[in-house]
Motif scaffolding. Sequence first.
Motif, PDB file in Angstrom:
ATOM      1  N   LYS A 169       0.812  -1.224   0.000  1.00  0.00           N
ATOM      2  CA  LYS A 169       0.000   0.000   0.000  1.00  0.00           C
ATOM      3  C   LYS A 169       0.841   1.268   0.000  1.00  0.00           C
ATOM      4  CE  LYS A 169      -4.137  -1.812   2.183  1.00  0.00           C
ATOM      5  NZ  LYS A 169      -5.081  -1.631   3.295  1.00  0.00           N
ATOM      6  N   GLY A 170       2.168   1.120   0.138  1.00  0.00           N
ATOM      7  CA  GLY A 170       3.024   2.294   0.099  1.00  0.00           C
ATOM      8  C   GLY A 170       4.187   2.216   1.068  1.00  0.00           C
ATOM      9  N   THR A 171       4.902   3.325   1.163  1.00  0.00           N
ATOM     10  CA  THR A 171       6.077   3.444   2.020  1.00  0.00           C
ATOM     11  C   THR A 171       5.880   4.634   2.939  1.00  0.00           C
ATOM     12  OG1 THR A 171       7.482   2.533   0.281  1.00  0.00           O
ATOM     13  CG2 THR A 171       8.591   3.770   2.019  1.00  0.00           C
ATOM     14  N   VAL A 172       6.231   4.451   4.219  1.00  0.00           N
ATOM     15  CA  VAL A 172       6.039   5.523   5.192  1.00  0.00           C
ATOM     16  C   VAL A 172       7.167   5.513   6.214  1.00  0.00           C
ATOM     17  CG1 VAL A 172       4.578   4.163   6.773  1.00  0.00           C
ATOM     18  CG2 VAL A 172       4.321   6.622   6.687  1.00  0.00           C
ATOM     19  N   LEU A 173       7.564   6.712   6.608  1.00  0.00           N
ATOM     20  CA  LEU A 173       8.423   6.867   7.777  1.00  0.00           C
ATOM     21  C   LEU A 173       7.453   6.933   8.949  1.00  0.00           C
ATOM     22  CD1 LEU A 173      11.008   7.389   9.337  1.00  0.00           C
ATOM     23  CD2 LEU A 173      10.830   9.801   8.688  1.00  0.00           C
ATOM     24  N   ALA A 174       7.428   5.879   9.746  1.00  0.00           N
ATOM     25  CA  ALA A 174       6.398   5.731  10.787  1.00  0.00           C
ATOM     26  C   ALA A 174       6.791   6.464  12.071  1.00  0.00           C
ATOM     27  CB  ALA A 174       6.123   4.256  11.048  1.00  0.00           C
ATOM     28  N   ARG A 175       6.860   7.771  11.975  1.00  0.00           N
ATOM     29  CA  ARG A 175       7.089   8.666  13.116  1.00  0.00           C
ATOM     30  C   ARG A 175       6.052   9.755  13.021  1.00  0.00           C
ATOM     31  NH1 ARG A 175      11.296   7.021  15.793  1.00  0.00           N
ATOM     32  NH2 ARG A 175      11.667   8.663  17.276  1.00  0.00           N
ATOM     33  N   PRO A 176       5.140   9.837  13.901  1.00  0.00           N
ATOM     34  CA  PRO A 176       4.930   8.942  15.037  1.00  0.00           C
ATOM     35  C   PRO A 176       4.456   7.555  14.582  1.00  0.00           C
ATOM     36  CG  PRO A 176       3.109  10.495  14.884  1.00  0.00           C
ATOM     37  CD  PRO A 176       4.123  10.900  13.837  1.00  0.00           C
ATOM     38  N   ALA A 177       4.489   6.629  15.526  1.00  0.00           N
ATOM     39  CA  ALA A 177       4.220   5.220  15.217  1.00  0.00           C
ATOM     40  C   ALA A 177       2.868   5.008  14.526  1.00  0.00           C
ATOM     41  CB  ALA A 177       4.306   4.387  16.491  1.00  0.00           C
ATOM     42  N   GLU A 178       1.900   5.851  14.846  1.00  0.00           N
ATOM     43  CA  GLU A 178       0.553   5.686  14.269  1.00  0.00           C
ATOM     44  C   GLU A 178       0.542   5.808  12.754  1.00  0.00           C
ATOM     45  OE1 GLU A 178       1.247   8.013  16.793  1.00  0.00           O
ATOM     46  OE2 GLU A 178       0.693   6.557  18.328  1.00  0.00           O
ATOM     47  N   LYS A 179       1.556   6.431  12.181  1.00  0.00           N
ATOM     48  CA  LYS A 179       1.599   6.585  10.725  1.00  0.00           C
ATOM     49  C   LYS A 179       1.637   5.243  10.003  1.00  0.00           C
ATOM     50  CE  LYS A 179       3.438  11.165   9.939  1.00  0.00           C
ATOM     51  NZ  LYS A 179       4.500  11.908   9.228  1.00  0.00           N
ATOM     52  N   VAL A 180       2.068   4.180  10.681  1.00  0.00           N
ATOM     53  CA  VAL A 180       2.133   2.876  10.038  1.00  0.00           C
ATOM     54  C   VAL A 180       0.759   2.414   9.583  1.00  0.00           C
ATOM     55  CG1 VAL A 180       1.913   1.386  12.071  1.00  0.00           C
ATOM     56  CG2 VAL A 180       3.255   0.621  10.114  1.00  0.00           C
ATOM     57  N   HIS A 181      -0.294   2.853  10.251  1.00  0.00           N
ATOM     58  CA  HIS A 181      -1.656   2.424   9.882  1.00  0.00           C
ATOM     59  C   HIS A 181      -2.015   2.828   8.459  1.00  0.00           C
ATOM     60  CE1 HIS A 181      -2.609   0.860  13.826  1.00  0.00           C
ATOM     61  NE2 HIS A 181      -2.126   1.965  14.362  1.00  0.00           N
TER      62      HIS A 181
END
Length: 115
Positions: free
Chosen positions: A100-112
């Motif tokens: 579904k894509g690439t994300v820098l998960a900061r803050p952690a909730e961005k991983v959703h």
Amino acid sequence: MTTTATIYHNPRCNTSRTVLKTIEESGVVPRVIRYLETPPTEDELRTLLADAGLEPRQAIRTRESIYKELGLADADADTLIAAMIEHPILIERPIVVTDKGTVLARPAEKVHSVL
């Protein structure tokens, strides 16, 4: 639901551990890359950043002592990329790649956004 995930992970980082747990709790068994031990190549890093829509300055850890030692505050993008390859501790974490894509998960909730 996503079916694959790769996390560029530092097990000493609380946010990275939280994101890894979130991925696992979603039912996905992620590919875990301990990027301090196995850093990305320059091409891989450039692709990760581009896919996440980030400029190098947005993905560099400015509080690391090596950042200051190397005088990177006014460095251009290519210099920042070179520094991150040479000193992977400078790469902000965790970076998560899914179908579904690439994300820098900061803050952690961005991983959703990519699960």
